[in-house]
Write a protein that holds these residues in place. Structure first.
Motif, PDB file in Angstrom:
ATOM      1  N   LEU A 167       0.838  -1.208   0.000  1.00  0.00           N
ATOM      2  CA  LEU A 167       0.000   0.000   0.000  1.00  0.00           C
ATOM      3  C   LEU A 167       0.868   1.251   0.000  1.00  0.00           C
ATOM      4  CD1 LEU A 167      -2.686   1.512   0.342  1.00  0.00           C
ATOM      5  CD2 LEU A 167      -2.469   1.182   2.803  1.00  0.00           C
ATOM      6  N   GLY A 227       2.067   2.414  -3.190  1.00  0.00           N
ATOM      7  CA  GLY A 227       1.141   3.066  -4.111  1.00  0.00           C
ATOM      8  C   GLY A 227       0.050   2.181  -4.679  1.00  0.00           C
ATOM      9  N   LEU A 240      -3.326   0.677  -4.241  1.00  0.00           N
ATOM     10  CA  LEU A 240      -4.487   0.815  -3.350  1.00  0.00           C
ATOM     11  C   LEU A 240      -5.284  -0.479  -3.191  1.00  0.00           C
ATOM     12  CD1 LEU A 240      -5.857   4.346  -4.199  1.00  0.00           C
ATOM     13  CD2 LEU A 240      -4.858   3.602  -2.068  1.00  0.00           C
ATOM     14  N   PHE A 295      -4.961  -1.902   0.130  1.00  0.00           N
ATOM     15  CA  PHE A 295      -5.818  -1.311   1.168  1.00  0.00           C
ATOM     16  C   PHE A 295      -7.153  -2.056   1.220  1.00  0.00           C
ATOM     17  CE2 PHE A 295      -9.523   1.375   1.816  1.00  0.00           C
ATOM     18  CZ  PHE A 295      -9.361   1.692   3.154  1.00  0.00           C
ATOM     19  N   TYR A 349      -8.520  -3.694   4.539  1.00  0.00           N
ATOM     20  CA  TYR A 349      -9.779  -3.183   5.093  1.00  0.00           C
ATOM     21  C   TYR A 349     -10.779  -4.330   5.259  1.00  0.00           C
ATOM     22  CZ  TYR A 349     -13.743  -0.051   5.758  1.00  0.00           C
ATOM     23  OH  TYR A 349     -14.834   0.599   6.271  1.00  0.00           O
ATOM     24  N   ARG A 401     -14.804  -5.277  10.133  1.00  0.00           N
ATOM     25  CA  ARG A 401     -15.863  -5.703  11.060  1.00  0.00           C
ATOM     26  C   ARG A 401     -15.330  -5.844  12.485  1.00  0.00           C
ATOM     27  NH1 ARG A 401     -20.325  -8.447   9.363  1.00  0.00           N
ATOM     28  NH2 ARG A 401     -19.883 -10.171  10.742  1.00  0.00           N
ATOM     29  N   TYR A 414     -14.318  -2.226  13.815  1.00  0.00           N
ATOM     30  CA  TYR A 414     -15.493  -1.389  14.058  1.00  0.00           C
ATOM     31  C   TYR A 414     -16.295  -1.926  15.254  1.00  0.00           C
ATOM     32  CZ  TYR A 414     -19.663   1.376  13.178  1.00  0.00           C
ATOM     33  OH  TYR A 414     -20.706   2.252  13.306  1.00  0.00           O
ATOM     34  N   ALA A 430     -20.443  -4.643  10.884  1.00  0.00           N
ATOM     35  CA  ALA A 430     -19.964  -4.024   9.642  1.00  0.00           C
ATOM     36  C   ALA A 430     -20.081  -2.507   9.731  1.00  0.00           C
ATOM     37  CB  ALA A 430     -20.779  -4.540   8.475  1.00  0.00           C
ATOM     38  N   PRO A 431     -19.021  -1.795   9.397  1.00  0.00           N
ATOM     39  CA  PRO A 431     -19.114  -0.330   9.405  1.00  0.00           C
ATOM     40  C   PRO A 431     -19.904   0.160   8.194  1.00  0.00           C
ATOM     41  CG  PRO A 431     -16.944  -1.016   8.666  1.00  0.00           C
ATOM     42  CD  PRO A 431     -17.682  -2.262   9.020  1.00  0.00           C
ATOM     43  N   PRO A 432     -20.433   1.377   8.240  1.00  0.00           N
ATOM     44  CA  PRO A 432     -21.169   1.901   7.083  1.00  0.00           C
ATOM     45  C   PRO A 432     -20.266   1.982   5.850  1.00  0.00           C
ATOM     46  CG  PRO A 432     -21.408   3.337   8.992  1.00  0.00           C
ATOM     47  CD  PRO A 432     -20.391   2.323   9.356  1.00  0.00           C
ATOM     48  N   LEU A 444     -17.897   4.961   5.130  1.00  0.00           N
ATOM     49  CA  LEU A 444     -16.615   5.040   5.836  1.00  0.00           C
ATOM     50  C   LEU A 444     -15.488   4.498   4.980  1.00  0.00           C
ATOM     51  CD1 LEU A 444     -17.037   3.967   9.552  1.00  0.00           C
ATOM     52  CD2 LEU A 444     -15.998   6.017   8.653  1.00  0.00           C
ATOM     53  N   ARG A 445     -15.782   3.395   4.314  1.00  0.00           N
ATOM     54  CA  ARG A 445     -14.773   2.782   3.461  1.00  0.00           C
ATOM     55  C   ARG A 445     -14.343   3.763   2.360  1.00  0.00           C
ATOM     56  NH1 ARG A 445     -13.926  -2.686   1.309  1.00  0.00           N
ATOM     57  NH2 ARG A 445     -12.783  -2.444  -0.617  1.00  0.00           N
ATOM     58  N   ARG A 456     -14.530   7.013   2.411  1.00  0.00           N
ATOM     59  CA  ARG A 456     -13.786   8.130   2.980  1.00  0.00           C
ATOM     60  C   ARG A 456     -12.332   7.746   3.262  1.00  0.00           C
ATOM     61  NH1 ARG A 456     -18.195   9.711   7.286  1.00  0.00           N
ATOM     62  NH2 ARG A 456     -16.455   9.687   8.734  1.00  0.00           N
ATOM     63  N   ILE A 457     -12.159   6.582   3.844  1.00  0.00           N
ATOM     64  CA  ILE A 457     -10.795   6.166   4.186  1.00  0.00           C
ATOM     65  C   ILE A 457      -9.997   5.887   2.914  1.00  0.00           C
ATOM     66  CG2 ILE A 457      -9.426   4.434   5.414  1.00  0.00           C
ATOM     67  CD1 ILE A 457     -11.811   4.041   7.278  1.00  0.00           C
ATOM     68  N   ARG A 458     -10.662   5.328   1.921  1.00  0.00           N
ATOM     69  CA  ARG A 458      -9.964   5.019   0.663  1.00  0.00           C
ATOM     70  C   ARG A 458      -9.503   6.309  -0.021  1.00  0.00           C
ATOM     71  NH1 ARG A 458      -9.354   2.918  -4.362  1.00  0.00           N
ATOM     72  NH2 ARG A 458      -8.832   0.709  -4.416  1.00  0.00           N
ATOM     73  N   GLU A 498      -8.713   9.033   1.491  1.00  0.00           N
ATOM     74  CA  GLU A 498      -7.527   9.488   2.248  1.00  0.00           C
ATOM     75  C   GLU A 498      -6.286   8.724   1.810  1.00  0.00           C
ATOM     76  OE1 GLU A 498      -7.085  11.704   4.790  1.00  0.00           O
ATOM     77  OE2 GLU A 498      -9.115  12.470   4.708  1.00  0.00           O
ATOM     78  N   MET A 499      -6.465   7.427   1.627  1.00  0.00           N
ATOM     79  CA  MET A 499      -5.340   6.592   1.215  1.00  0.00           C
ATOM     80  C   MET A 499      -4.875   6.974  -0.188  1.00  0.00           C
ATOM     81  SD  MET A 499      -4.586   4.530   3.615  1.00  0.00           S
ATOM     82  CE  MET A 499      -5.148   5.534   4.957  1.00  0.00           C
ATOM     83  N   ALA A 500      -5.852   7.248  -1.064  1.00  0.00           N
ATOM     84  CA  ALA A 500      -5.505   7.594  -2.454  1.00  0.00           C
ATOM     85  C   ALA A 500      -4.715   8.892  -2.495  1.00  0.00           C
ATOM     86  CB  ALA A 500      -6.769   7.702  -3.280  1.00  0.00           C
ATOM     87  N   PHE A 506      -1.190   7.689  -0.896  1.00  0.00           N
ATOM     88  CA  PHE A 506      -0.411   6.624  -1.535  1.00  0.00           C
ATOM     89  C   PHE A 506      -0.792   6.396  -2.988  1.00  0.00           C
ATOM     90  CE2 PHE A 506      -0.891   5.172   2.970  1.00  0.00           C
ATOM     91  CZ  PHE A 506       0.374   5.551   3.348  1.00  0.00           C
ATOM     92  N   GLY A 507      -1.579   7.297  -3.574  1.00  0.00           N
ATOM     93  CA  GLY A 507      -2.008   7.097  -4.956  1.00  0.00           C
ATOM     94  C   GLY A 507      -0.815   6.928  -5.872  1.00  0.00           C
ATOM     95  N   PRO A 508      -0.961   6.157  -6.958  1.00  0.00           N
ATOM     96  CA  PRO A 508       0.188   5.909  -7.818  1.00  0.00           C
ATOM     97  C   PRO A 508       0.721   7.185  -8.447  1.00  0.00           C
ATOM     98  CG  PRO A 508      -1.826   5.068  -8.800  1.00  0.00           C
ATOM     99  CD  PRO A 508      -2.158   5.491  -7.420  1.00  0.00           C
TER     100      PRO A 508
END
Lengths: 186, 182
Positions: free
Chosen positions: A17, A20, A22, A25, A29, A34, A37, B92-94, B97-98, B100-102, B104-106, B109-111
């Motif tokens: 990750l 680069g 993704l 991730f 995740y 689960r 959370y 399971a989270p909403p 959220l996934r 939003r976090i993705r 942030e990661m992009a 750490f985006g290519p």
């Protein structure tokens, strides 16, 4: 690419990750969403705060590079950060609200009447967990949800491994006793 | 004492006592062939369910559980109780959220553009690459051919041409007023 990642260890996924990719991730995740959370929700009852904390924990561990894959298991680090953040949040909230919480708690309906408590094993388990002292509940959650080893929990809490072993034994016995007797809340 | 005979729980206790009597011998043997008593197995059961027993203990407990139905039942109950914690806790989270976090990661750490270009090059359509590679020399040749004459070429062209000849020069013709020095 993602199929290959599924076989990778967590630590390797973190490296990928940070390089680069993704899709690493997504796999990470999927492995922890689960459990993490659920853990956060168990400690922080308010769903909105729990969601914010969940995001913050994930981002802190992955983006802010607080975790070094060469120094230990990812799961242990993730749940250590989660525990610390949740406890800090609880402390802050306690300071903020103080007496107001107590007053509100007196006027809230009892937990047994809450609609979230479905009839069945899950509610019995939840009731038994809620009836456990904080320390024992933490230990069982770290062991069962975080899947941390005795050694990792000992490092996290700063006590000897043998102490964790005996405390976890006592917590398990207490939990099972509450489960079989029916906790005072139910 | 129940006049109708022992209840189910009493029968269970009696059976466990009998079982303990049968297994009351101390640990026998050592290493991989070690045999456990029910009490010894009970002491190791929590560590076993948490996966924290060493190799010797793990195999000894497993062997005991395979031969002692009472301890096997106790172990199953313990495992079911603890598995219940997991089932009752995981949630399971909403989905938002996934995302939003993705994002942030992009951002973090985006290519990079080099990686993206490389990924494009590695696309599973090899003909694109071959065609592009074969076009490179052609494009270089075309570029070189169509290049407009540069300054050097122009200078060369000028030096090749003969110097301009001065014709009809008459030194006796007076200068025009505007050509006179002031």
């Amino acid at each position: 690419m993602s199929a290959d990642h599924n076989r990778c260890a967590d630590e390797e996924l973190v490296r990928i990750l940070r390089g680069g990719d993704l899709s690493a991730f997504d796999v990470l995740y999927g492995r922890y969403d689960r459990r993490l959370y659920g853990y956060v929700r168990r400690l922080i009852k308010d769903p909105c705060t729990a969601e914010d904390l969940f995001q913050e924990i994930f981002v802190t561990v992955l983006r802010d590079r607080t975790y070094d894959p060469s120094r230990g298991r990812f799961a242990a680090w993730l749940f250590m950060v989660a525990r610390n953040r949740c406890l800090a949040e609880l402390r802050q909230r306690k300071t903020r609200e103080g007496l107001a919480d107590e007053v509100r708690a007196r006027w809230q309906p009892t937990a047994a009447l809450s609609p979230e408590r479905a009839v069945g094993d899950a509610s019995r388990v939840q009731a038994a967990m809620s009836a456990l002292p904080d320390g024992q509940r933490q230990l069982i959650l770290l062991k069962q949800i975080g899947e941390l080893t005795y050694r990792e929990i000992a490092t996290l809490l700063g006590v000897a491994e043998g102490t964790i072993k005996s405390r976890l034994h006592a917590a398990t016995v207490a939990f099972r006793r509450l489960l079989s007797e029916g906790s005072p809340e139910t | 004492m129940n006049p109708d005979g022992p209840t189910q729980s009493e029968r269970h206790e009696q059976s466990h006592e009998r079982s303990h009597e049968q297994h009351e011998h101390p640990e026998i043997g050592g290493g991989a062939s070690r045999r456990l008593s029910c009490a010894a197995c009970d002491a190791l059961m929590i560590d076993h369910v948490y996966g924290e027993t060493g190799d010797d203990d793990r195999s000894a407990v497993a062997r005991h559980l395979a031969t002692c139905p009472t301890c096997a039942l106790a172990f199953c109950r313990l495992k079911a109780d603890l598995d219940g914690v997991l089932e009752a806790t995981v949630m399971a989270p909403p989905g938002a959220l996934r995302r939003r976090i993705r994002e942030e990661m992009a951002k973090s750490f985006g290519p990079r553009w080099t990686t993206r270009l490389l990924d494009l090059w590695r696309r599973p359509v090899p003909v694109y690459g071959v065609v592009f590679a074969s076009l490179i020399p052609v494009m270089i040749w075309v570029a070189a051919t169509l290049r407009p004459p540069g300054e050097a070429a122009l200078r060369e062209e000028v030096s090749d041409s003969p110097p301009p000849a001065l014709t009809d020069y008459d030194s006796m013709v007076p200068l025009l007023p505007e050509d006179l020095p002031i």
